[in-house]
Design a protein around this motif. Structure first.
Motif, PDB file in Angstrom:
ATOM      1  N   UNK A  52       0.879  -1.172   0.000  1.00 28.05           N
ATOM      2  CA  UNK A  52       0.000   0.000   0.000  1.00 28.05           C
ATOM      3  C   UNK A  52       0.917   1.224   0.000  1.00 28.05           C
ATOM      4  N   UNK A  53       0.905   1.976  -1.092  1.00 27.90           N
ATOM      5  CA  UNK A  53       1.815   3.107  -1.236  1.00 27.90           C
ATOM      6  C   UNK A  53       1.597   4.164  -0.170  1.00 27.90           C
ATOM      7  N   UNK A  54       0.343   4.287   0.289  1.00 18.95           N
ATOM      8  CA  UNK A  54       0.052   5.281   1.317  1.00 18.95           C
ATOM      9  C   UNK A  54       0.694   4.884   2.639  1.00 18.95           C
ATOM     10  N   UNK A  55       0.521   3.625   3.022  1.00 20.59           N
ATOM     11  CA  UNK A  55       1.086   3.162   4.295  1.00 20.59           C
ATOM     12  C   UNK A  55       2.605   3.176   4.256  1.00 20.59           C
ATOM     13  N   UNK A  56       3.186   2.771   3.126  1.00 23.96           N
ATOM     14  CA  UNK A  56       4.647   2.774   3.033  1.00 23.96           C
ATOM     15  C   UNK A  56       5.205   4.187   3.038  1.00 23.96           C
ATOM     16  N   UNK A  57       4.357   5.160   2.714  1.00 25.14           N
ATOM     17  CA  UNK A  57       4.775   6.557   2.745  1.00 25.14           C
ATOM     18  C   UNK A  57       4.516   7.209   4.089  1.00 25.14           C
ATOM     19  N   UNK A  58       4.157   6.418   5.083  1.00 26.16           N
ATOM     20  CA  UNK A  58       3.944   6.939   6.419  1.00 26.16           C
ATOM     21  C   UNK A  58       2.553   7.463   6.665  1.00 26.16           C
ATOM     22  N   UNK A  59       1.611   7.151   5.744  1.00 31.08           N
ATOM     23  CA  UNK A  59       0.244   7.610   5.921  1.00 31.08           C
ATOM     24  C   UNK A  59      -0.670   6.431   6.203  1.00 31.08           C
ATOM     25  N   UNK A  60      -1.959   6.580   5.925  1.00 29.59           N
ATOM     26  CA  UNK A  60      -2.933   5.585   6.366  1.00 29.59           C
ATOM     27  C   UNK A  60      -3.387   4.665   5.232  1.00 29.59           C
ATOM     28  N   UNK A  61      -3.644   3.386   5.533  1.00 37.11           N
ATOM     29  CA  UNK A  61      -4.223   2.478   4.541  1.00 37.11           C
ATOM     30  C   UNK A  61      -5.750   2.573   4.503  1.00 37.11           C
ATOM     31  N   UNK A  62      -6.323   3.371   5.412  1.00 40.22           N
ATOM     32  CA  UNK A  62      -7.776   3.488   5.483  1.00 40.22           C
ATOM     33  C   UNK A  62      -8.258   4.548   4.498  1.00 40.22           C
ATOM     34  N   UNK A  63      -9.508   4.423   4.055  1.00 41.28           N
ATOM     35  CA  UNK A  63      -9.955   5.203   2.909  1.00 41.28           C
ATOM     36  C   UNK A  63     -11.300   5.882   3.139  1.00 41.28           C
ATOM     37  N   UNK A  64     -11.622   6.824   2.251  1.00 39.37           N
ATOM     38  CA  UNK A  64     -12.934   7.454   2.204  1.00 39.37           C
ATOM     39  C   UNK A  64     -13.317   7.625   0.739  1.00 39.37           C
ATOM     40  N   UNK A  65     -14.582   7.966   0.498  1.00 40.55           N
ATOM     41  CA  UNK A  65     -15.095   8.100  -0.868  1.00 40.55           C
ATOM     42  C   UNK A  65     -15.397   9.570  -1.142  1.00 40.55           C
ATOM     43  N   UNK A  66     -15.032  10.023  -2.321  1.00 44.08           N
ATOM     44  CA  UNK A  66     -15.430  11.349  -2.767  1.00 44.08           C
ATOM     45  C   UNK A  66     -15.854  11.269  -4.230  1.00 44.08           C
ATOM     46  N   UNK A  67     -16.520  12.315  -4.697  1.00 46.89           N
ATOM     47  CA  UNK A  67     -16.947  12.353  -6.089  1.00 46.89           C
ATOM     48  C   UNK A  67     -15.913  13.104  -6.916  1.00 46.89           C
ATOM     49  N   UNK A  68     -15.440  12.467  -7.979  1.00 50.55           N
ATOM     50  CA  UNK A  68     -14.522  13.131  -8.884  1.00 50.55           C
ATOM     51  C   UNK A  68     -15.281  13.988  -9.880  1.00 50.55           C
ATOM     52  N   UNK A  69     -14.533  14.713 -10.670  1.00 49.50           N
ATOM     53  CA  UNK A  69     -15.130  15.542 -11.715  1.00 49.50           C
ATOM     54  C   UNK A  69     -14.164  15.578 -12.885  1.00 49.50           C
ATOM     55  N   UNK A  70     -14.465  14.822 -13.922  1.00 47.21           N
ATOM     56  CA  UNK A  70     -13.592  14.753 -15.084  1.00 47.21           C
ATOM     57  C   UNK A  70     -14.437  14.828 -16.347  1.00 47.21           C
ATOM     58  N   UNK A  71     -14.286  15.909 -17.104  1.00 43.31           N
ATOM     59  CA  UNK A  71     -14.968  16.032 -18.386  1.00 43.31           C
ATOM     60  C   UNK A  71     -16.465  15.841 -18.315  1.00 43.31           C
ATOM     61  N   UNK A  72     -17.097  16.341 -17.279  1.00 44.39           N
ATOM     62  CA  UNK A  72     -18.545  16.222 -17.147  1.00 44.39           C
ATOM     63  C   UNK A  72     -18.991  14.959 -16.439  1.00 44.39           C
ATOM     64  N   UNK A  73     -18.079  14.012 -16.214  1.00 43.96           N
ATOM     65  CA  UNK A  73     -18.427  12.786 -15.483  1.00 43.96           C
ATOM     66  C   UNK A  73     -18.195  12.995 -13.991  1.00 43.96           C
ATOM     67  N   UNK A  74     -18.956  12.273 -13.162  1.00 41.07           N
ATOM     68  CA  UNK A  74     -18.805  12.356 -11.705  1.00 41.07           C
ATOM     69  C   UNK A  74     -18.589  10.959 -11.134  1.00 41.07           C
ATOM     70  N   UNK A  75     -17.398  10.366 -11.340  1.00 40.15           N
ATOM     71  CA  UNK A  75     -17.146   9.031 -10.795  1.00 40.15           C
ATOM     72  C   UNK A  75     -16.903   9.070  -9.292  1.00 40.15           C
ATOM     73  N   UNK A  76     -17.124   7.933  -8.638  1.00 36.91           N
ATOM     74  CA  UNK A  76     -16.741   7.783  -7.243  1.00 36.91           C
ATOM     75  C   UNK A  76     -15.248   7.473  -7.190  1.00 36.91           C
ATOM     76  N   UNK A  77     -14.544   8.131  -6.284  1.00 39.52           N
ATOM     77  CA  UNK A  77     -13.096   7.963  -6.179  1.00 39.52           C
ATOM     78  C   UNK A  77     -12.739   7.545  -4.764  1.00 39.52           C
TER      79      UNK A  77
END
Length: 416
Positions: A52-77
């Motif tokens: 897990x690149x986040x954990x190896x970088x000294x951060x957290x492996x735990x996650x949250x969900x947000x809505x992206x915005x790319x070219x009019x699309x709103x994917x979950x990220x």
């Protein structure tokens, strides 16, 4: 990502997240981290004992969900904690100072106020609840960092359900809470100035209703005709204080605390003219609200349910699960900058139909909305209104220095 509560793998590119038997799963995983177990969602690579690149970088492996915005699309990220959902020390100090100022100001006005108030079902906690003399409860939500639109709607709906009127406070013109619920915007001030009582002006979220008759002498433009033409109808529109004629002063946060709790200022929702699914939330004087309701024939100032704009609808690409940790790459899914949501332009324009020319001896019927609009536009009490003897359109007919004919009819008569 991995759901540690259900021990299931989640595919954010599928509308059912890969689990059609769990219809509430999307709402559960998009709940704000502050309102759920922060270790509910786990990086899939970490769960599968891969890097897990986040954990190896000294951060957290735990996650949250947000809505992206790319070219009019709103994917979950899926993004790694922390940072996005953790306020900076400066934001935390601003938040605390604003919350304390609200409670202390309410106390000076003799209002009941309490900080960190859990709503009845404990699904959310209001930063401060101010109670007015008629048991009117205002739930102040100071939000100086980003919060998802769905969280704003859900927390606002929860407050309304328990007879609390939500009032969100932002400092950013691009804040996602703007027009998702009743709101105001203040300046981005250092916490010491907030705590020391420096003037906090309401820069956005409060408007005034202006009503005018569309004639050549009017300083306002016509809402229905292009160019310099005038339609003769009565128009009404909401303006920020600086664009009112004459210009009005901005109100302060102390005024807002008192007026919202006493009912002198109330929230109003005005649907957009081009899209009935979207609209503007604003705070207005109770007098302006009453006049607006008379004009449009609507007695409900707020929408019955939270409205989701088309721009916020989630899009699903229906792809295979990406099992690689993408920590540090989430930004590519949110490359489009957040749009400014607090505009100063007039909004909610409304035009009363012109009264028809009288063609028969039958008396012209004047509706309550027409009388209220004409009274506001002509600047006279309703009992001084009456129909023009020539064209039957409303004018200031009775009282001192009035005339039987309107200016248009007089011009016609004098030209004969």
């Amino acid at each position: 990502m991995w759901h540690t509560g259900y021990d299931i793998e989640i595919n954010l590119s599928l509308s059912d997240l890969g689990h059609p038997g769990l219809p509430d799963l999307l709402q559960e995983i998009t709940t704000s981290v502050s309102e759920r177990d922060p270790q509910l969602l786990e990086c899939l690579a970490h769960h599968e004992k891969r890097e897990c690149l986040s954990e190896s970088g000294g951060k957290s492996p735990w996650m949250f969900i947000r809505r992206g915005r790319v070219g009019g699309r709103r994917p979950l990220v899926a993004s790694h904690l922390p940072i996005t959902h953790k306020a900076t020390p400066a934001e935390s100090a601003q938040h605390k100072a604003t919350k304390e100022r609200i409670v202390e100001t309410a106390g000076r006005y003799g209002l009941q106020a309490e900080a960190e108030v859990p709503v009845a079902n404990r699904r959310s906690v209001s930063d401060a609840v101010v109670t007015g003399p008629r048991d009117l409860k205002i739930g102040w939500e100071v939000q100086y960092h980003h919060l998802s639109p769905s969280s704003v709607r859900r927390r606002s709906a929860n407050a309304v359900e328990h007879d609390i009127t939500p009032l969100w406070v932002a400092k950013d013109r691009a804040a996602s809470l703007i027009d998702r619920a009743p709101w105001v915007r203040v300046d981005d001030m250092p916490w010491m100035e907030i705590a020391d009582g420096k003037e906090m002006v309401i820069r956005g979220g409060y408007r005034h209703l202006e009503v005018w008759k569309c004639v050549p002498s009017s300083e306002r433009h016509c809402l229905v005709s292009e160019g310099a033409s005038h339609c003769g109808a009565i128009h009404a529109e909401w303006f920020v204080p600086a664009l009112c004629l004459p210009q009005r002063k901005h109100i302060r946060i102390e005024d807002m605390i008192l007026q919202s709790a006493t009912g002198e200022s109330v929230p109003v929702y005005v649907p957009s003219r081009g899209d009935g699914r979207a609209g503007r939330h604003m705070w207005v004087s109770v007098e302006d609200c009453s006049l607006w309701q008379e004009l449009i024939g609507e007695k409900t100032p707020l929408p019955a349910a939270p409205v989701e704009e088309t721009d916020d609808v989630i899009t699903f690409a229906e792809q295979e699960v990406d099992r690689t940790c993408r920590a540090g790459e989430e930004g590519r899914f949110v490359s489009d900058g957040r749009l400014v949501r607090d505009f100063d332009q007039p909004t909610g324009g409304f035009t009363l139909p012109r009264m028809p020319v009288q063609r028969s001896p039958e008396p012209t019927r004047i509706t309550a909305a027409e009388r209220a609009a004409a009274s506001a536009a002509l600047g006279c009490p309703p009992w001084e209104l009456g129909p023009c003897a020539g064209c039957s359109r409303l004018q200031r007919r009775y009282g001192r220095n009035t005339a039987m004919y309107c200016s248009v009819c007089r011009a016609v008569l004098n030209g004969r």
